[in-house]
Motif scaffolding. Sequence first.
Motif, PDB file in Angstrom:
ATOM      1  N   ARG A 146      11.446  35.039  54.859  1.00 43.29           N
ATOM      2  CA  ARG A 146      12.423  34.100  55.429  1.00 43.29           C
ATOM      3  C   ARG A 146      13.265  34.785  56.502  1.00 43.29           C
ATOM      4  NH1 ARG A 146      14.829  29.644  51.752  1.00 43.29           N
ATOM      5  NH2 ARG A 146      16.460  30.024  53.277  1.00 43.29           N
ATOM      6  N   VAL A 147      13.685  36.018  56.233  1.00 41.85           N
ATOM      7  CA  VAL A 147      14.471  36.764  57.223  1.00 41.85           C
ATOM      8  C   VAL A 147      13.614  37.040  58.456  1.00 41.85           C
ATOM      9  CG1 VAL A 147      15.706  38.919  57.671  1.00 41.85           C
ATOM     10  CG2 VAL A 147      15.996  37.763  55.479  1.00 41.85           C
ATOM     11  N   ALA A 148      12.339  37.324  58.254  1.00 40.65           N
ATOM     12  CA  ALA A 148      11.430  37.546  59.385  1.00 40.65           C
ATOM     13  C   ALA A 148      11.346  36.296  60.253  1.00 40.65           C
ATOM     14  CB  ALA A 148      10.048  37.942  58.877  1.00 40.65           C
ATOM     15  N   ALA A 149      11.215  35.148  59.627  1.00 40.86           N
ATOM     16  CA  ALA A 149      11.124  33.895  60.382  1.00 40.86           C
ATOM     17  C   ALA A 149      12.408  33.643  61.168  1.00 40.86           C
ATOM     18  CB  ALA A 149      10.845  32.730  59.441  1.00 40.86           C
ATOM     19  N   MET A 150      13.543  33.876  60.542  1.00 37.75           N
ATOM     20  CA  MET A 150      14.820  33.669  61.232  1.00 37.75           C
ATOM     21  C   MET A 150      15.024  34.683  62.356  1.00 37.75           C
ATOM     22  SD  MET A 150      17.357  32.583  58.137  1.00 37.75           S
ATOM     23  CE  MET A 150      16.594  33.418  56.763  1.00 37.75           C
TER      24      MET A 150
ATOM     25  N   VAL B 171      23.873  39.836  68.164  1.00 39.37           N
ATOM     26  CA  VAL B 171      24.681  40.228  67.010  1.00 39.37           C
ATOM     27  C   VAL B 171      25.153  38.968  66.303  1.00 39.37           C
ATOM     28  CG1 VAL B 171      26.782  41.398  66.262  1.00 39.37           C
ATOM     29  CG2 VAL B 171      25.452  42.333  68.167  1.00 39.37           C
ATOM     30  N   VAL B 172      24.962  38.925  65.014  1.00 41.84           N
ATOM     31  CA  VAL B 172      25.508  37.853  64.204  1.00 41.84           C
ATOM     32  C   VAL B 172      26.551  38.490  63.299  1.00 41.84           C
ATOM     33  CG1 VAL B 172      25.046  36.085  62.475  1.00 41.84           C
ATOM     34  CG2 VAL B 172      23.389  36.500  64.298  1.00 41.84           C
ATOM     35  N   SER B 173      27.790  38.089  63.516  1.00 43.18           N
ATOM     36  CA  SER B 173      28.906  38.648  62.767  1.00 43.18           C
ATOM     37  C   SER B 173      29.363  37.648  61.719  1.00 43.18           C
ATOM     38  CB  SER B 173      30.045  38.974  63.734  1.00 43.18           C
ATOM     39  OG  SER B 173      31.153  39.483  63.030  1.00 43.18           O
ATOM     40  N   MET B 174      29.366  38.077  60.479  1.00 47.67           N
ATOM     41  CA  MET B 174      29.777  37.227  59.371  1.00 47.67           C
ATOM     42  C   MET B 174      31.067  37.800  58.768  1.00 47.67           C
ATOM     43  SD  MET B 174      25.940  37.095  57.903  1.00 47.67           S
ATOM     44  CE  MET B 174      25.122  38.142  59.097  1.00 47.67           C
TER      45      MET B 174
ATOM     46  N   ILE C 256      11.454  44.590  70.289  1.00 46.40           N
ATOM     47  CA  ILE C 256      10.716  45.849  70.418  1.00 46.40           C
ATOM     48  C   ILE C 256       9.561  45.601  71.373  1.00 46.40           C
ATOM     49  CG2 ILE C 256       9.354  47.607  69.236  1.00 46.40           C
ATOM     50  CD1 ILE C 256      10.831  46.786  66.635  1.00 46.40           C
ATOM     51  N   ALA C 257       9.496  46.379  72.433  1.00 48.71           N
ATOM     52  CA  ALA C 257       8.427  46.209  73.421  1.00 48.71           C
ATOM     53  C   ALA C 257       7.091  46.653  72.833  1.00 48.71           C
ATOM     54  CB  ALA C 257       8.739  47.023  74.673  1.00 48.71           C
ATOM     55  N   ASP C 258       6.087  45.835  73.024  1.00 48.06           N
ATOM     56  CA  ASP C 258       4.720  46.123  72.588  1.00 48.06           C
ATOM     57  C   ASP C 258       3.796  45.518  73.637  1.00 48.06           C
ATOM     58  OD1 ASP C 258       2.179  46.220  71.441  1.00 48.06           O
ATOM     59  OD2 ASP C 258       2.820  45.444  69.516  1.00 48.06           O
ATOM     60  N   PRO C 259       2.863  46.307  74.176  1.00 46.66           N
ATOM     61  CA  PRO C 259       1.999  45.773  75.229  1.00 46.66           C
ATOM     62  C   PRO C 259       1.109  44.622  74.757  1.00 46.66           C
ATOM     63  CG  PRO C 259       1.274  47.962  74.555  1.00 46.66           C
ATOM     64  CD  PRO C 259       2.565  47.697  73.862  1.00 46.66           C
ATOM     65  N   CYS C 260       0.784  44.556  73.473  1.00 50.96           N
ATOM     66  CA  CYS C 260      -0.078  43.471  72.979  1.00 50.96           C
ATOM     67  C   CYS C 260       0.712  42.223  72.632  1.00 50.96           C
ATOM     68  CB  CYS C 260      -0.859  43.946  71.763  1.00 50.96           C
ATOM     69  SG  CYS C 260      -2.076  45.204  72.174  1.00 50.96           S
ATOM     70  N   HIS C 261       1.790  42.387  71.914  1.00 51.46           N
ATOM     71  CA  HIS C 261       2.670  41.265  71.591  1.00 51.46           C
ATOM     72  C   HIS C 261       4.016  41.834  71.162  1.00 51.46           C
ATOM     73  CE1 HIS C 261       0.370  42.241  67.925  1.00 51.46           C
ATOM     74  NE2 HIS C 261       1.509  42.077  67.305  1.00 51.46           N
ATOM     75  N   PRO C 262       5.102  41.187  71.573  1.00 53.16           N
ATOM     76  CA  PRO C 262       6.423  41.723  71.255  1.00 53.16           C
ATOM     77  C   PRO C 262       6.726  41.663  69.759  1.00 53.16           C
ATOM     78  CG  PRO C 262       6.590  39.762  72.638  1.00 53.16           C
ATOM     79  CD  PRO C 262       5.153  40.002  72.391  1.00 53.16           C
ATOM     80  N   LEU C 263       7.601  42.554  69.366  1.00 54.41           N
ATOM     81  CA  LEU C 263       8.056  42.631  67.986  1.00 54.41           C
ATOM     82  C   LEU C 263       9.561  42.413  67.950  1.00 54.41           C
ATOM     83  CD1 LEU C 263       6.115  45.889  67.040  1.00 54.41           C
ATOM     84  CD2 LEU C 263       5.396  43.530  66.624  1.00 54.41           C
ATOM     85  N   ALA C 264      10.083  42.153  66.776  1.00 51.95           N
ATOM     86  CA  ALA C 264      11.522  41.974  66.615  1.00 51.95           C
ATOM     87  C   ALA C 264      12.004  42.844  65.465  1.00 51.95           C
ATOM     88  CB  ALA C 264      11.840  40.508  66.338  1.00 51.95           C
ATOM     89  N   LEU C 265      13.222  43.351  65.615  1.00 53.86           N
ATOM     90  CA  LEU C 265      13.862  44.194  64.616  1.00 53.86           C
ATOM     91  C   LEU C 265      15.198  43.583  64.237  1.00 53.86           C
ATOM     92  CD1 LEU C 265      14.449  46.955  63.113  1.00 53.86           C
ATOM     93  CD2 LEU C 265      15.407  47.725  65.286  1.00 53.86           C
ATOM     94  N   ALA C 266      15.522  43.601  62.964  1.00 50.45           N
ATOM     95  CA  ALA C 266      16.855  43.210  62.501  1.00 50.45           C
ATOM     96  C   ALA C 266      17.351  44.298  61.563  1.00 50.45           C
ATOM     97  CB  ALA C 266      16.806  41.881  61.761  1.00 50.45           C
TER      98      ALA C 266
ATOM     99  N   VAL D 203      31.132  48.945  58.821  1.00 53.59           N
ATOM    100  CA  VAL D 203      30.405  49.839  59.721  1.00 53.59           C
ATOM    101  C   VAL D 203      30.664  49.382  61.161  1.00 53.59           C
ATOM    102  CG1 VAL D 203      28.139  50.721  60.370  1.00 53.59           C
ATOM    103  CG2 VAL D 203      28.661  50.262  57.972  1.00 53.59           C
ATOM    104  N   MET D 204      30.949  50.333  62.029  1.00 55.90           N
ATOM    105  CA  MET D 204      31.260  50.002  63.421  1.00 55.90           C
ATOM    106  C   MET D 204      30.097  49.273  64.094  1.00 55.90           C
ATOM    107  SD  MET D 204      33.311  53.297  64.937  1.00 55.90           S
ATOM    108  CE  MET D 204      32.469  53.084  66.456  1.00 55.90           C
ATOM    109  N   LEU D 205      30.427  48.207  64.805  1.00 54.69           N
ATOM    110  CA  LEU D 205      29.427  47.399  65.494  1.00 54.69           C
ATOM    111  C   LEU D 205      28.668  48.223  66.535  1.00 54.69           C
ATOM    112  CD1 LEU D 205      28.036  44.752  66.187  1.00 54.69           C
ATOM    113  CD2 LEU D 205      29.995  44.189  67.626  1.00 54.69           C
ATOM    114  N   ALA D 206      29.385  49.013  67.329  1.00 56.54           N
ATOM    115  CA  ALA D 206      28.733  49.799  68.378  1.00 56.54           C
ATOM    116  C   ALA D 206      27.722  50.788  67.782  1.00 56.54           C
ATOM    117  CB  ALA D 206      29.775  50.547  69.209  1.00 56.54           C
TER     118      ALA D 206
END
Length: 142
Positions: free
Chosen positions: A60-64, A88-91, A101-111, A118-121
């Motif tokens: 579910r987190v991957a889909a979001m 950034v989603v701040s709660m 994430i850059a990928d020559p075949c297909h882009p990826l996403a990281l969360a 914890v400091m945002l920066a």
Amino acid sequence: MSETQAVTTAFKRMAELRAICDRELAELCAHYPEISLAVVTTADARLLSVRSSIVQEGHRVAAMTGTLLGLCETLARELSGGACQSTVVSMTDYTCIFVRIADPCHPLALAIGVGHNVMLALSRRVALDLAARISSHVQNLP
């Protein structure tokens, strides 16, 4: 290349990609125990790897994650703001940083997710650095 060979190559690449992401997320969480969520997905929201102390299953987190980054990239184009670097989603008690994430075949996403203490920066820098490391590994895949 035959269709069977192409499928085999695609599955092999996906397995190698998953191994890279598993290794990187494990190392990240070992170095930064305050990160309670780390997810890598394909741009079309298929889960590749997850490390989390707060969710049992990351689909579910991957889909979001994929959906949110797609929305933010569309907004960046619509506003002629260039490429979306991160979101950034701040709660109240939690912050999630989403990065492409850059990928020559297909882009990826990281969360990655951290508590509000914890400091945002710092969180954003860790996410961007991890995305760059994964991207550099992926560049060497066939």
